[in-house]
Design a protein around this motif. Structure first.
Motif: not given
Length: 626
Positions: A483, A581, A585, A597
């Motif tokens: 991530r 999220w 983003l 993403t």
């Protein structure tokens, strides 16, 4: 469609006259007089509405049932996108359905949706379906922007308006796991699938919806007022942009349409009673009742003759070309001329609560809350008692005395978030049970009257918690891989990840595991209550003490009793926090960023505001003083 091969035949059967001479009025041509043409147009639109219900919704239900299927039926949802009566349409469904989209706290919900929900619930109560569904928590142009804490006040409004089977809109299929957060329904919907960051921590939130739904499916709705909204418009057309200002606030009510008035309601011992078992103390004439057809007036006369009480002003005229003006005038004169008719009565005016008081009906629920408060209730009559769903709609704490039209039963508070119940103080006087309540912002719970009261009053002392220590030292944080964040980081104290200078941490979305240690407060003994208060959390937190899972917290106050897993002295704590999220983003849109993403539609620009994330704190230990 506004024409079918059988339109003339159907019109003649439903309205009682030949429409052919009047058809040029559909082009805007005046036939006879303007008033006559308007009345024909009413009859024509009313015919379309009747056929929409019987030939579309009715046919769908018939064919579905022939094939062993059940029908969930939404209707107009918002304003008036088509002709038709939304309650009549949904009467054919096995599960009548409404809709509620997400909304900002400042603007509040779209009022059309409130009427839509109330209408769907009223259909279920009148026609006996009991289950009431809603397209729930639909959003637009808010990609992956909702945590359970954001959605709670949305779903609570559904429950307070009678919804007891939420249908989350929407859970888009995700065919692969290496493209996250993945596919969406263009700009619409909740992102309720396994790719949501908090998906693995969703159980307590889903349990909350399930417990409330289960409770609101028990027994039957208990409302005092049958609110007849007239014959001219659907609920979502009447209340598309305005509140239902003449509806009672201290008494429950259901909407009634002309079909239910004609076919479902009868009179027993002065009450209006539906075939389903729903009972009402009176019928109120609201909405578009200033215009009323002769058949409807005749039905009102029959109900009053049988002993019903009707509240409302006399209608001014009939909207229909089929009606005899003399018959209309005679019926109005007989009903409103002297205020009594047969066994029942007609009370002129629009103050339905004053009318109920005048016939000796106490308010079902009232409080001494401040004028700027908004506390909603819904009452279910159980086989062995009563359950009230109570919801504080404001972002402010409320300390109130609530009065319930119940005697002889001892109240308890049932919490859907934990599944636990607790006794509460009360006193019974003058036909009411008075219960002191403390409600946090946006809080909702049930007040249940089931056990026999052995005394006219009782005092229950509530626990008092006091801060006995803080976890204000160093935290080690492990980040979900893939991530963009480092494997580990260290923070001097609990704080939002967005405060970090490291872009991988600042824009992180996913699960971060916060680890530290604490010493039990001086004097604390094993087994005594001990609360871990996380302060602020972004957005859902799962807590382990000494490796033992103690619970997941998803809304304020972010606090859990950790006594069972805690030992005297030093203890290890791990708080796994899932944030939304949104931040990742936004991070993917930063200059030079390597995207992590994947989405099917554009989401956020580089300058969009970040959302507080992680274990924000302050984190404290609390002991119970009494």
């Amino acid at each position: 469609a506004n024409w079918t091969p059988k339109m003339i035949e159907k019109f003649t059967a439903l309205r009682g006259y030949d429409p052919v001479p009047w058809l040029p009025a559909l082009t805007g041509t005046i036939i006879g007089s303007r008033a006559q043409s308007d009345k024909f147009l009413y009859d024509y639109r009313r015919t379309l509405a009747d056929l929409m219900a019987s030939e579309h919704y009715g046919t769908v239900a018939t064919v579905a049932h022939e094939n062993g299927l059940k029908v969930y039926g939404e209707a107009l949802e918002d304003h008036r996108p088509s002709l038709g009566d939304d309650m009549a349409m949904r009467s054919h469904a096995d599960v009548p359905m409404a809709a509620l989209w997400t909304y900002g706290r400042k603007n509040g919900p779209r009022l059309s949706y409130v009427a839509d929900m109330k209408g769907a619930a009223s259909v279920a109560h009148l026609y006996g379906q009991n289950l009431v569904a809603a397209e729930s928590m639909t959003a637009a142009m808010s990609p992956w922007a909702f945590a359970p804490s954001d959605l709670k006040r949305i779903i609570d409004l559904e429950f307070a308006n009678g919804i007891n089977r939420p249908v989350v809109h929407t859970s888009v299929h995700q065919p692969v796991d290496d493209k996250v957060p993945g596919l969406s329904l263009f700009i619409f919907g909740q992102y309720f699938n396994r790719h949501e960051t908090w998906a693995e921590m969703a159980k307590p939130w889903v349990d909350y919806m399930a417990r409330n739904s289960y409770m609101l499916q028990q027994g039957r709705d208990a409302s005092d007022v049958a609110y007849f909204y007239g014959e001219e418009a659907p609920l979502t057309g009447l209340y598309g942009d305005k509140s239902i200002s003449d509806a009672p606030t201290h008494y429950g009510y259901d909407f009634v349409n002309v079909d239910a008035l004609m076919t479902v309601l009868s009179v027993q011992d002065g009450d209006l009673v539906a075939d389903s078992g729903a009972r009402y103390k009176l019928l109120y004439l609201g909405g578009s009742s200033a215009k009323m057809t002769v058949p409807t007036l005749r039905r009102l006369a029959e109900l009053v003759d049988a002993g019903a009480t009707i509240v409302g002003n006399a209608p001014e005229r009939s909207p229909s070309q089929a009606d005899d003006p003399a018959a209309f005038a005679s019926l109005v004169s007989n009903l409103w001329g002297n205020g009594s008719h047969g066994k029942g009565r007609v009370i002129a005016g629009t103050n339905v609560e004053a009318a109920l008081a005048s016939v000796g009906v106490l308010p079902d629920f009232r409080t001494n809350a401040r004028a700027d408060s908004e506390i909603l209730f819904l009452h279910r009559k159980l086989a062995d008692g009563d359950a009230y769903f109570i919801n504080n709609r404001k972002d402010q704490r409320e300390t109130i005395e609530a009065r319930f039209r119940i005697t002889g039963k001892r109240p308890e508070i049932w919490h859907a978030d934990t599944g636990k119940s607790e006794p509460v103080s009360y006193r019974i006087e003058n036909g009411e049970t008075i219960v002191p309540l403390e409600m946090g912002s946006d809080e909702a719970f049930f007040v249940v009257f089931q056990k026999t009261a052995t005394a006219q009053s009782a005092l229950v002392t509530k626990p008092v918690w006091s801060v006995a220590g803080s976890l204000d030292g160093r935290w080690s944080v492990a980040f979900q891989p893939g991530r963009g964040a480092p494997a580990m980081a260290t923070f001097a104290k609990a704080q939002s990840l967005t405060e970090s200078a490291d872009p991988g941490v600042k824009y992180f979305s996913g699960t971060s595991a916060w680890s530290s240690t604490f010493a039990t407060p001086k004097g604390w003994k094993k087994g005594a209550p001990l609360m871990l208060d996380l302060g602020a959390v972004g957005d859902v937190a799962e807590v382990r003490i000494n490796g033992v899972y103690v619970g997941t917290t998803w809304k304020a106050p972010y606090a859990l009793d950790i006594a069972a897993a805690t030992k005297p002295g030093k203890n290890a704590v791990e708080v796994r926090v899932a944030n939304l999220w949104v931040n990742r983003l936004i991070g993917d849109k930063q200059p030079g960023a390597k995207p992590i993403t994947f989405t099917a539609s554009p989401t956020y620009v580089a300058g969009a505001p970040l959302r507080p994330a992680g274990l924000i704190g302050p984190v404290t230990l609390k002991v119970r003083m009494k």
